[in-house]
Motif scaffolding. Structure first.
Motif, PDB file in Angstrom:
ATOM      1  N   LEU A 117       6.524   8.397   6.387  1.00  0.00           N
ATOM      2  CA  LEU A 117       5.694   8.134   5.211  1.00  0.00           C
ATOM      3  C   LEU A 117       6.178   8.927   4.000  1.00  0.00           C
ATOM      4  N   PHE A 118       6.511  10.191   4.203  1.00  0.00           N
ATOM      5  CA  PHE A 118       7.052  10.990   3.100  1.00  0.00           C
ATOM      6  C   PHE A 118       8.394  10.438   2.637  1.00  0.00           C
ATOM      7  N   PHE A 119       9.142   9.831   3.538  1.00  0.00           N
ATOM      8  CA  PHE A 119      10.432   9.226   3.201  1.00  0.00           C
ATOM      9  C   PHE A 119      10.252   7.949   2.377  1.00  0.00           C
ATOM     10  N   VAL A 120       9.272   7.140   2.736  1.00  0.00           N
ATOM     11  CA  VAL A 120       9.096   5.815   2.137  1.00  0.00           C
ATOM     12  C   VAL A 120       8.209   5.830   0.887  1.00  0.00           C
ATOM     13  N   MET A 121       7.195   6.661   0.871  1.00  0.00           N
ATOM     14  CA  MET A 121       6.191   6.588  -0.197  1.00  0.00           C
ATOM     15  C   MET A 121       6.724   6.843  -1.613  1.00  0.00           C
ATOM     16  N   PRO A 122       7.718   7.693  -1.815  1.00  0.00           N
ATOM     17  CA  PRO A 122       8.229   7.813  -3.188  1.00  0.00           C
ATOM     18  C   PRO A 122       8.847   6.508  -3.701  1.00  0.00           C
ATOM     19  N   LEU A 123       9.291   5.664  -2.788  1.00  0.00           N
ATOM     20  CA  LEU A 123       9.889   4.390  -3.177  1.00  0.00           C
ATOM     21  C   LEU A 123       8.839   3.280  -3.279  1.00  0.00           C
ATOM     22  N   LEU A 124       7.683   3.490  -2.643  1.00  0.00           N
ATOM     23  CA  LEU A 124       6.602   2.498  -2.639  1.00  0.00           C
ATOM     24  C   LEU A 124       5.290   3.142  -3.064  1.00  0.00           C
ATOM     25  N   SER A 125       5.305   3.865  -4.145  1.00  0.00           N
ATOM     26  CA  SER A 125       4.149   4.678  -4.542  1.00  0.00           C
ATOM     27  C   SER A 125       2.882   3.863  -4.816  1.00  0.00           C
ATOM     28  N   GLU A 126       2.990   2.568  -5.047  1.00  0.00           N
ATOM     29  CA  GLU A 126       1.802   1.739  -5.303  1.00  0.00           C
ATOM     30  C   GLU A 126       1.028   1.441  -4.025  1.00  0.00           C
ATOM     31  N   PHE A 127       1.655   1.594  -2.871  1.00  0.00           N
ATOM     32  CA  PHE A 127       1.038   1.238  -1.601  1.00  0.00           C
ATOM     33  C   PHE A 127       0.415   2.465  -0.929  1.00  0.00           C
ATOM     34  N   THR A 128      -0.551   3.069  -1.588  1.00  0.00           N
ATOM     35  CA  THR A 128      -1.151   4.305  -1.081  1.00  0.00           C
ATOM     36  C   THR A 128      -1.889   4.102   0.251  1.00  0.00           C
ATOM     37  N   LEU A 129      -2.301   2.885   0.532  1.00  0.00           N
ATOM     38  CA  LEU A 129      -2.988   2.618   1.799  1.00  0.00           C
ATOM     39  C   LEU A 129      -2.069   2.808   3.001  1.00  0.00           C
ATOM     40  N   LEU A 130      -0.765   2.821   2.769  1.00  0.00           N
ATOM     41  CA  LEU A 130       0.171   3.060   3.875  1.00  0.00           C
ATOM     42  C   LEU A 130      -0.051   4.425   4.526  1.00  0.00           C
ATOM     43  N   TRP A 131      -0.657   5.364   3.802  1.00  0.00           N
ATOM     44  CA  TRP A 131      -0.897   6.694   4.366  1.00  0.00           C
ATOM     45  C   TRP A 131      -1.798   6.628   5.597  1.00  0.00           C
ATOM     46  N   PHE A 132      -2.587   5.562   5.740  1.00  0.00           N
ATOM     47  CA  PHE A 132      -3.461   5.437   6.907  1.00  0.00           C
ATOM     48  C   PHE A 132      -2.677   5.230   8.201  1.00  0.00           C
ATOM     49  N   VAL A 133      -1.417   4.864   8.092  1.00  0.00           N
ATOM     50  CA  VAL A 133      -0.565   4.704   9.275  1.00  0.00           C
ATOM     51  C   VAL A 133      -0.403   6.037  10.004  1.00  0.00           C
ATOM     52  N   VAL A 134      -0.635   7.136   9.310  1.00  0.00           N
ATOM     53  CA  VAL A 134      -0.496   8.461   9.923  1.00  0.00           C
ATOM     54  C   VAL A 134      -1.433   8.616  11.125  1.00  0.00           C
ATOM     55  N   ILE A 135      -2.440   7.793  11.231  1.00  0.00           N
ATOM     56  CA  ILE A 135      -3.371   7.840  12.361  1.00  0.00           C
ATOM     57  C   ILE A 135      -2.630   7.609  13.692  1.00  0.00           C
ATOM     58  N   TYR A 136      -1.539   6.877  13.639  1.00  0.00           N
ATOM     59  CA  TYR A 136      -0.754   6.612  14.852  1.00  0.00           C
ATOM     60  C   TYR A 136      -0.194   7.907  15.455  1.00  0.00           C
ATOM     61  N   THR A 137      -0.136   8.959  14.665  1.00  0.00           N
ATOM     62  CA  THR A 137       0.298  10.270  15.160  1.00  0.00           C
ATOM     63  C   THR A 137      -0.549  10.696  16.357  1.00  0.00           C
TER      64      THR A 137
END
Length: 186
Positions: A117-137
């Protein structure tokens, strides 16, 4: 090295049980884990963070890109070491002996979703909902608690919840605090 990193991340995310067994079977020493897995991942995150801060984010430019890269890398390092330390201190409560190297390896491998997520989010900063994927941890930690740490079944769920919350939240809290500090001093 890059092939190994990608395979490790792939297996930990797609087939966590197989991913943990691969890690155990390879008998990776601590220095190899740090130098050939963790630091390269942080380096990749730094590159995409700089690119995102330079050209893709709202306050883009070299000044902002450098600040943001320092914030993100500091959050990753700080989160990793703080979570590792806290897990090491919690190990006795879950029937394990303290072992900081094992805690660091467990933290590093279990945090792969956060690192992606830290790798991808700077390139896709508009998709903040992607942070919820961290639940898979939570699932990766739960499987690792069994396969890698051999935590007793009756303690595995509570360990997985505590460890996952620490892994997901501490780097993000550090990042937010550093962003606030940079805004206050700017």
């Amino acid at each position: 090295m890059f092939k190994n990193i990608i395979q490790t991340i792939f297996f930990l995310i797609v087939l966590p049980r197989k991913g943990w067994k691969r890690i155990i079977n390879k008998k990776i020493n601590h220095q190899d884990f740090i130098n050939n897995f963790l630091f390269p991942i942080f380096g990749f995150v730094a590159i995409t963070t700089f690119i995102g801060g330079m050209w893709l984010m709202e306050d883009s430019g070299i000044h902002w890109a450098l600040k943001y890269t320092i914030i993100v890398v500091s959050a990753l390092f700080g989160g990793f070491y703080l979570v590792s330390y806290l897990l090491n201190e919690l190990f006795p409560k879950f029937g394990l002996d303290k072992n900081l190297n094992k805690a660091q390896q467990f933290t590093g491998y279990s945090s792969v979703v956060l690192y992606i997520l830290f790798f991808v989010m700077p390139l896709l900063s508009e998709f903040t909902l992607l942070w919820f994927v961290v639940i898979y941890t939570l699932y990766i930690v739960f499987v690792g608690a069994n396969e890698f740490l051999h935590i007793a079944e009756n303690k595995r769920v509570s360990f997985a919840v505590i460890a996952s919350l620490l892994m997901a939240l501490l780097p993000l809290i550090i990042k937010i605090l550093l962003e606030l500090l940079v805004k206050v001093t700017a």
